[in-house]
Write a protein that holds these residues in place. Structure first.
Motif, PDB file in Angstrom:
ATOM      1  N   ALA A   1      36.226  39.836  43.695  1.00 41.45           N
ATOM      2  CA  ALA A   1      37.335  39.537  42.793  1.00 41.45           C
ATOM      3  C   ALA A   1      36.898  39.557  41.335  1.00 41.45           C
TER       4      ALA A   1
ATOM      5  N   THR B   1      35.389  34.076  46.410  1.00 46.20           N
ATOM      6  CA  THR B   1      35.908  35.031  45.434  1.00 46.20           C
ATOM      7  C   THR B   1      35.161  36.361  45.465  1.00 46.20           C
TER       8      THR B   1
ATOM      9  N   GLU C   1      42.143  38.292  39.199  1.00 45.53           N
ATOM     10  CA  GLU C   1      42.528  38.013  40.584  1.00 45.53           C
ATOM     11  C   GLU C   1      42.279  36.548  40.939  1.00 45.53           C
TER      12      GLU C   1
END
Length: 348
Positions: free
Chosen positions: A159, A156, A163
């Motif tokens: 992000a 991730t 998201e």
């Protein structure tokens, strides 16, 4: 927190950390070197070794846009597209590498970057899919992978929570809820002051999923710290030699460091232990030898009313604890107490 199985390994609140040795593109398009990377991962005690399955044509546009131009540190490779072209893992190697990893007793993983890569890895019966941070916003691609109904390890990096939620919804819509979230910093190397390991706590609380950490810092301290913080999966780039050419060697760790990282993680897990605050078995000797208790500072004949100046608080802790000092003062000696004898309930 949800429990997820990757092959015969359970990823749960109480399970050992799942350690992925990230070979990435550090094979330098040399099959022998790729196999040596597998050997190093095995020797270090990693749970899985991971490569990357991509082709330049399917990962980047061959465009003259200025953002694709690379600096002098890439030694004559002018664009990102050409960099990817020189790092492609030959697809025909994958089965041989998977079989070699199987023989060595380590799980083989590879990150797919296109739909054909997914199908090729599916044919190899790969145990789980790792999705790179850059790909987590490609919702159609996430849906395609989710349909394979395999566990998904989702990085991730860069992000925000929205998201991540979009990515998870795309996966969940396909009936797949086997997701592990990896916190990640996207800089090569990542400055330690920007790592923000506390974000793992936020993701865990928000999504009720196992969390881990994909590390791009220099050295091994941060992944070990991440495990102490609660990471259940660690991914770390490694190389045979940081002096080799190629963009990922310079921030990767070398074989001895990988071994030290794995040991450090396992030591950290042992040290985390139980949340119960109590005396450890190995502390019992020091508990008596090093703690203080009440002793007679002089001979105290039977029948004597004990005064404060007759007592001392000294090591070892074989008499009454110091908290009973005021209770002992004013009591009568039941029997003769010699100087340096511990004061116990039986003698007063």
């Amino acid at each position: 927190m949800r429990s997820i199985s990757i092959g015969d390994r359970l990823i749960s609140e109480d399970s050992p950390c799942f350690i992925i040795a990230e070979a990435g593109s550090n094979h330098d398009r040399d099959l022998g070197q790729a196999k040596k990377l597998i050997d190093v991962a095995v020797e270090a005690g990693a749970d899985a070794v991971k490569f990357q399955t991509f082709t330049a044509d399917k990962i980047a546009a061959n465009t003259s846009h200025p953002i694709m131009k690379l600096g002098d540190e890439y030694e004559g490779v002018p664009t990102l597209y050409e960099l990817y072209k020189g790092l492609e893992l030959p697809r025909e190697w994958q089965r041989e590498l998977k079989e070699y990893a199987d023989e060595k007793g380590i799980m083989f993983l590879s990150t797919p970057f296109d739909y054909d890569a997914v199908e090729e890895l599916e044919e190899l019966e790969m145990e789980a899919y790792k999705i790179a941070s850059f790909e987590m916003v490609d919702i159609p691609f996430l849906r395609y992978i989710a349909k394979k109904n395999k566990p998904i390890i989702l990085s991730t990096g860069m992000a925000n929570l929205g998201e991540i939620e979009d990515a998870l919804n795309a996966i969940y819509e396909q009936g797949n809820n086997q997701v592990i979230l990896l916190h990640c910093g996207i800089s090569y190397p990542m400055p330690v002051e920007e790592v923000n390991l506390a974000a793992m706590d936020t993701m865990k609380a928000a999504f009720r999923l196992p969390v881990g950490y994909s590390d791009h810092t220099l050295g091994i301290a941060i992944p070990i710290a991440a495990v102490a913080r609660g990471a259940k999966v660690i991914e770390k780039h490694f190389t045979l030699d940081r002096n080799l050419k190629g963009p990922d060697h310079k921030f990767a760790i070398e074989p001895d460091e990988l071994k030290a990282m794995v040991k450090g993680i396992r030591d950290a897990e042992k040290a985390i232990g139980s949340s119960v605050k109590e005396l450890a078995d190995t502390e019992r000797l020091h508990h008596q030898r090093g703690r203080r208790s009440i002793f007679a500072k002089m001979d105290i004949p039977k029948g004597t009313i004990i005064t404060e100046d007759m007592l001392a608080v000294l090591r070892p802790g074989v008499g009454l604890m110091p908290k009973y000092f005021d209770i002992v003062v004013g009591r009568e000696a039941r029997k003769d107490i010699k100087k340096n004898d511990p004061i116990t309930w039986e003698v007063i």
